[in-house]
Motif scaffolding. Structure first.
Motif, PDB file in Angstrom:
ATOM      1  N   THR A 256     -42.921  74.129  38.611  1.00  0.00           N
ATOM      2  CA  THR A 256     -43.836  74.258  37.468  1.00  0.00           C
ATOM      3  C   THR A 256     -44.709  73.014  37.350  1.00  0.00           C
ATOM      4  O   THR A 256     -45.926  73.107  37.174  1.00  0.00           O
ATOM      5  CB  THR A 256     -43.042  74.476  36.171  1.00  0.00           C
ATOM      6  OG1 THR A 256     -42.277  75.674  36.296  1.00  0.00           O
ATOM      7  CG2 THR A 256     -43.957  74.576  34.969  1.00  0.00           C
ATOM      8  N   LYS A 257     -44.101  71.849  37.465  1.00  0.00           N
ATOM      9  CA  LYS A 257     -44.858  70.598  37.385  1.00  0.00           C
ATOM     10  C   LYS A 257     -45.894  70.518  38.512  1.00  0.00           C
ATOM     11  O   LYS A 257     -47.031  70.107  38.296  1.00  0.00           O
ATOM     12  CB  LYS A 257     -43.895  69.413  37.452  1.00  0.00           C
ATOM     13  CG  LYS A 257     -44.567  68.078  37.331  1.00  0.00           C
ATOM     14  CD  LYS A 257     -43.557  66.948  37.355  1.00  0.00           C
ATOM     15  CE  LYS A 257     -44.274  65.610  37.305  1.00  0.00           C
ATOM     16  NZ  LYS A 257     -43.343  64.492  37.385  1.00  0.00           N
TER      17      LYS A 257
ATOM     18  N   VAL B 132     -47.335  73.045  40.186  1.00  0.00           N
ATOM     19  CA  VAL B 132     -48.411  74.019  39.970  1.00  0.00           C
ATOM     20  C   VAL B 132     -49.383  73.508  38.915  1.00  0.00           C
ATOM     21  O   VAL B 132     -50.597  73.643  39.057  1.00  0.00           O
ATOM     22  CB  VAL B 132     -47.845  75.405  39.598  1.00  0.00           C
ATOM     23  CG1 VAL B 132     -48.925  76.335  39.079  1.00  0.00           C
ATOM     24  CG2 VAL B 132     -47.148  76.018  40.810  1.00  0.00           C
ATOM     25  N   ILE B 133     -48.870  72.902  37.861  1.00  0.00           N
ATOM     26  CA  ILE B 133     -49.745  72.330  36.829  1.00  0.00           C
ATOM     27  C   ILE B 133     -50.632  71.250  37.437  1.00  0.00           C
ATOM     28  O   ILE B 133     -51.834  71.199  37.178  1.00  0.00           O
ATOM     29  CB  ILE B 133     -48.910  71.781  35.646  1.00  0.00           C
ATOM     30  CG1 ILE B 133     -48.298  72.941  34.862  1.00  0.00           C
ATOM     31  CG2 ILE B 133     -49.756  70.889  34.738  1.00  0.00           C
ATOM     32  CD1 ILE B 133     -47.246  72.521  33.848  1.00  0.00           C
TER      33      ILE B 133
ATOM     34  N   LYS C 162     -37.168  75.214  39.797  1.00  0.00           N
ATOM     35  CA  LYS C 162     -38.215  75.888  39.019  1.00  0.00           C
ATOM     36  C   LYS C 162     -38.991  74.873  38.186  1.00  0.00           C
ATOM     37  O   LYS C 162     -40.217  74.935  38.092  1.00  0.00           O
ATOM     38  CB  LYS C 162     -37.603  76.957  38.121  1.00  0.00           C
ATOM     39  CG  LYS C 162     -38.641  77.772  37.388  1.00  0.00           C
ATOM     40  CD  LYS C 162     -38.004  78.915  36.615  1.00  0.00           C
ATOM     41  CE  LYS C 162     -39.052  79.783  35.978  1.00  0.00           C
ATOM     42  NZ  LYS C 162     -38.471  80.927  35.281  1.00  0.00           N
ATOM     43  N   GLY C 163     -38.287  73.918  37.588  1.00  0.00           N
ATOM     44  CA  GLY C 163     -38.963  72.876  36.808  1.00  0.00           C
ATOM     45  C   GLY C 163     -39.881  72.034  37.668  1.00  0.00           C
ATOM     46  O   GLY C 163     -41.008  71.726  37.282  1.00  0.00           O
TER      47      GLY C 163
ATOM     48  N   LEU D 193     -41.830  79.731  41.755  1.00  0.00           N
ATOM     49  CA  LEU D 193     -41.909  80.217  40.375  1.00  0.00           C
ATOM     50  C   LEU D 193     -41.608  81.708  40.286  1.00  0.00           C
ATOM     51  O   LEU D 193     -41.203  82.195  39.241  1.00  0.00           O
ATOM     52  CB  LEU D 193     -43.290  79.921  39.777  1.00  0.00           C
ATOM     53  CG  LEU D 193     -43.589  78.453  39.531  1.00  0.00           C
ATOM     54  CD1 LEU D 193     -44.982  78.297  38.925  1.00  0.00           C
ATOM     55  CD2 LEU D 193     -42.552  77.829  38.619  1.00  0.00           C
TER      56      LEU D 193
ATOM     57  N   GLU E 178     -45.769  77.829  44.153  1.00  0.00           N
ATOM     58  CA  GLU E 178     -46.006  79.044  43.368  1.00  0.00           C
ATOM     59  C   GLU E 178     -44.987  80.128  43.711  1.00  0.00           C
ATOM     60  O   GLU E 178     -44.559  80.880  42.844  1.00  0.00           O
ATOM     61  CB  GLU E 178     -47.429  79.541  43.572  1.00  0.00           C
ATOM     62  CG  GLU E 178     -48.456  78.621  42.928  1.00  0.00           C
ATOM     63  CD  GLU E 178     -49.890  79.039  43.179  1.00  0.00           C
ATOM     64  OE1 GLU E 178     -50.135  79.869  44.066  1.00  0.00           O
ATOM     65  OE2 GLU E 178     -50.762  78.505  42.480  1.00  0.00           O
TER      66      GLU E 178
END
Length: 86
Positions: A57-58, A60-61, A53-54, A39, A36
């Protein structure tokens, strides 16, 4: 990364420019940053560092999905109380 807190514990990078990226990933792991926190990092566009960042993001999802699955399971067990961890 660790679950459920999302602390970065290591990185794997393959490819021609891996030597340019591994240092940042190592610094993230050594400093105990979370996915996090990545991000919230400003990345210059367009650079390979945006790949972090990608990946964050994955992650965190995936972490959020795990929290929701746990909450839904607690509902289905008949308690009527939804427990969501932060």
């Amino acid at each position: 990364y660790t679950k459920p807190e999302g602390r970065i514990i290591g990185v794997h990078i393959l490819g021609d420019d891996a030597c340019e990226l591994i240092h940042y990933g190592t610094a993230l792991a050594q400093s105990g940053k979370t996915v996090e926190a990545v991000l919230g990092t400003m990345f210059a566009a367009v650079t390979f560092h945006e790949l972090f960042k990608g990946a964050a993001t994955k992650a965190v999802i995936e972490l959020d999905r795990g929290r929701w699955v746990k909450a839904i399971k607690s509902m289905s067990e008949g308690s009527g109380i939804i427990e969501v961890e932060n």
